[in-house]
Motif scaffolding. Sequence first.
Motif, PDB file in Angstrom:
ATOM      1  N   ALA A  91      -3.990   8.721   4.211  1.00  0.00           N
ATOM      2  CA  ALA A  91      -4.149   9.838   3.276  1.00  0.00           C
ATOM      3  C   ALA A  91      -3.077   9.789   2.189  1.00  0.00           C
ATOM      4  N   GLU A  92      -1.849   9.429   2.572  1.00  0.00           N
ATOM      5  CA  GLU A  92      -0.777   9.355   1.565  1.00  0.00           C
ATOM      6  C   GLU A  92      -1.057   8.237   0.562  1.00  0.00           C
ATOM      7  N   ASN A  93      -1.572   7.108   1.049  1.00  0.00           N
ATOM      8  CA  ASN A  93      -1.933   6.018   0.135  1.00  0.00           C
ATOM      9  C   ASN A  93      -2.964   6.495  -0.884  1.00  0.00           C
ATOM     10  N   LEU A  94      -4.028   7.112  -0.367  1.00  0.00           N
ATOM     11  CA  LEU A  94      -5.101   7.516  -1.284  1.00  0.00           C
ATOM     12  C   LEU A  94      -4.628   8.613  -2.231  1.00  0.00           C
ATOM     13  N   ALA A  95      -3.821   9.549  -1.713  1.00  0.00           N
ATOM     14  CA  ALA A  95      -3.315  10.613  -2.590  1.00  0.00           C
ATOM     15  C   ALA A  95      -2.468  10.020  -3.710  1.00  0.00           C
ATOM     16  N   PHE A  96      -1.655   9.026  -3.352  1.00  0.00           N
ATOM     17  CA  PHE A  96      -0.820   8.391  -4.375  1.00  0.00           C
ATOM     18  C   PHE A  96      -1.673   7.685  -5.426  1.00  0.00           C
ATOM     19  N   MET A 100      -2.449   8.266  -9.619  1.00  0.00           N
ATOM     20  CA  MET A 100      -2.389   7.254 -10.681  1.00  0.00           C
ATOM     21  C   MET A 100      -3.623   7.353 -11.582  1.00  0.00           C
ATOM     22  N   TYR A 101      -4.704   7.930 -11.044  1.00  0.00           N
ATOM     23  CA  TYR A 101      -5.918   8.149 -11.838  1.00  0.00           C
ATOM     24  C   TYR A 101      -5.988   9.593 -12.336  1.00  0.00           C
ATOM     25  N   ARG A 102      -4.841  10.259 -12.359  1.00  0.00           N
ATOM     26  CA  ARG A 102      -4.672  11.605 -12.905  1.00  0.00           C
ATOM     27  C   ARG A 102      -5.434  12.657 -12.108  1.00  0.00           C
ATOM     28  N   LEU A 103      -5.733  12.377 -10.858  1.00  0.00           N
ATOM     29  CA  LEU A 103      -6.333  13.401 -10.015  1.00  0.00           C
ATOM     30  C   LEU A 103      -5.213  14.273  -9.464  1.00  0.00           C
ATOM     31  N   SER A 104      -5.528  15.542  -9.214  1.00  0.00           N
ATOM     32  CA  SER A 104      -4.495  16.419  -8.655  1.00  0.00           C
ATOM     33  C   SER A 104      -5.140  17.610  -7.962  1.00  0.00           C
TER      34      SER A 104
ATOM     35  N   SER B 268      -4.821   0.439 -12.607  1.00  0.00           N
ATOM     36  CA  SER B 268      -5.070   1.868 -12.818  1.00  0.00           C
ATOM     37  C   SER B 268      -4.730   2.209 -14.269  1.00  0.00           C
ATOM     38  N   PRO B 269      -5.086   3.413 -14.698  1.00  0.00           N
ATOM     39  CA  PRO B 269      -4.867   3.722 -16.128  1.00  0.00           C
ATOM     40  C   PRO B 269      -3.440   4.104 -16.487  1.00  0.00           C
ATOM     41  N   ILE B 270      -2.475   3.895 -15.592  1.00  0.00           N
ATOM     42  CA  ILE B 270      -1.104   4.274 -15.956  1.00  0.00           C
ATOM     43  C   ILE B 270      -0.524   3.274 -16.949  1.00  0.00           C
TER      44      ILE B 270
END
Lengths: 281, 423
Positions: A91-96, A100-104, B268-270
């Motif tokens: 879960a931490e990997n995917l959240a990170f 990076m794709y500006r999801l929050s 990724s887009p960063i």
Amino acid sequence: MLRLESVRKTFGAITAVDDLSLAIARGELFGLLGPNGAGKSTTVHLAVGLLSPDRGSVVVEGLGAPILPEVRARIGVAPQAVSLYEQLTAAENLAFFGRMYRLSGARLAKQVSDALEFVGLGDRRNDLVRHYSGGMKRRLNLAAAILHDPDLILLDEPTVGVDPQSRNSIFDNILALKARGRTIVYTTHYMEEAERLCDRVGILDHGRMLALDTVPRLLASHGARPVLQVVSRGREVRVETDDPLAELNRLAASGPIDDFRVERPTLERVFLNLTGRRLRD
Amino acid sequence: MPVILALALKDLRILVRLRTGLFFTFVWPLVVAILFGTIFSGEGHASRTTVAVVDEDATTASADFVSRLEKVATLQVMRADRERALSLVRAGKRTAAIVIPRGFGEAASRMFYGTPPTVDLWIDPSRTAESGMLQGLLFKQGAERMQSTLADSSASREMVRKARENLRAAAEAGVATVPTDRFLGELDRYLGTVQAGAQPAGPGASWQPLAVAEKPVVDPRRGQYPQNSYDLTFPQGILWGIIGCVMTFGLGIVTERSHGTMVRLQMSPILRTELLGGKAVACFTAIAIVETGLFVIGRVFFGVRPASWALLVLAGVCAGVAFVGVMMLVSVLGKTEQAAAGAGWAIMMPLAVLGGGMIPLFVMPAWMVAAGTISPAKWAILAFEGAIWRGFSTAQMLLPCAILLAVGLVCFTVGARAFRPAD
């Protein structure tokens, strides 16, 4: 959806991709088939903007060149190497990677949960990745690629080194993504995977596209004819024929048949016919 | 959450879970600071306050008082003459000097009247905590001395005998009624003030078993020598902590490159600036935590006292900036972890040694100090020492800080230009 036109990429004296042209339609599951070193990963890296072509162009339809961050945001990539942080949980990997794709916020949390459920790792979400099996890591690698719900998904040899169960699970995931209308580029050197999954297959060797078509057409045009193997009175006979059943009847009329087998043409055969080498040579 | 912050938090989370990295970043530097500090100080009991005691009275009472001090568990007492005791305090080798002046025994023989016995406490005025603690201890010893005297009937009779002698002497001088009248007058006044709720006044009413006169000791060489060995070893420990951060984060970048996560990040887009910024923020944060943590431990448990808090913060920030740049450079030294680690330590070790990471700068031979000029470690330690015990002014601090900032800028620029997320 993805268009490569006359793309050339060299690394010093090595030409990784040579005059490659390719157009992949929206919703298509496209296979890039070739031995190791054929230029498949380089093509993927060009498609995602990680590399810039020395010549030619790469365009994601309606968006532009993938070198642009806003274009990369619509592409998901599962790299050939499992690219995950072993000291973090799934879960931490995917959240990170989601960040990076500006999801929050709530959307990120939902996307993480959905992606983990999709690849069947929902119950292992809080386990450190270093405790995962090779197959589980591959599935998580795929989850990280689709986390941000991309239009174009690039899967670079996604089943390398996985157990049959995880391989079938990944196949199911890929077909489900195709059913959702996602465009998928699937690179592999496993012929059976390309035959099973892909709408069209491009055969790459030494950076050049040798053939590109649907699997049946490739087999028809480059795979030669089916081979009928017959054992009669202890003697084995191999006959290449377009109609194995008619040929079997003809042989049966001339004597008793102890055993027989039909070898259908495969993409392996196509590759052999095109290059004179076996795919795994 | 901004991308840079997410990148930094991810790196810090991984650092916390990597036991080896955590050990060399946080634990090893503390071991260096404490171990070398203890060795250099020649003390095995860092928690005991070291004092020099001077008995100039040389009476039974003063000898008894010194003996009492020697039995206090929290004190490490050394007997010396006045000159040596004060020089030890000035050099920072003893926290304070307790001088028992002539007349102590005479004063101690009077109870409840006259001038109480007095001791002089020579201590650096900045050591307010130690001064308060020592004064409390001395008062306690004075009270216990009085208590034991009262419990000893022969000693009490000796005091009464002496008091009567004083009265007789006064009577022979024709002033026999004066002390009595004065005593009664004082008693009346005392009772009156107690009734009114005020403090008693007059020489007899304020009598105490021991008076402590605090005397300032200002080290004329302050700004030239450390006050204790930990002033030297904690900057060294902080340096090793910083180097631990540099190697951990520098190699972390190499690991990300070789394990493919860097490629995924680049897909990724960063932006590249966000990627490098995240790494820099993570490393700087870890360095700041190491600096703060080690200094707090040094301050609370080992008496490391900065001459200037503001300059100490400035030194910490500048050292952090410098070594974030060095970290970026380490990350491009090799394509594999082994190659980068080998090259990184091969460079960092001599820089650390030449910079005073093992041998204090002020005891190094001149050639070594000169050679250390090329090392950012030297300037970092100099900046920390300047803020802690060298007594640097802001102007004096500018040189090491400017060099550290320049080192950081140059190294980060070179490293960032050479940085390739994937090969």
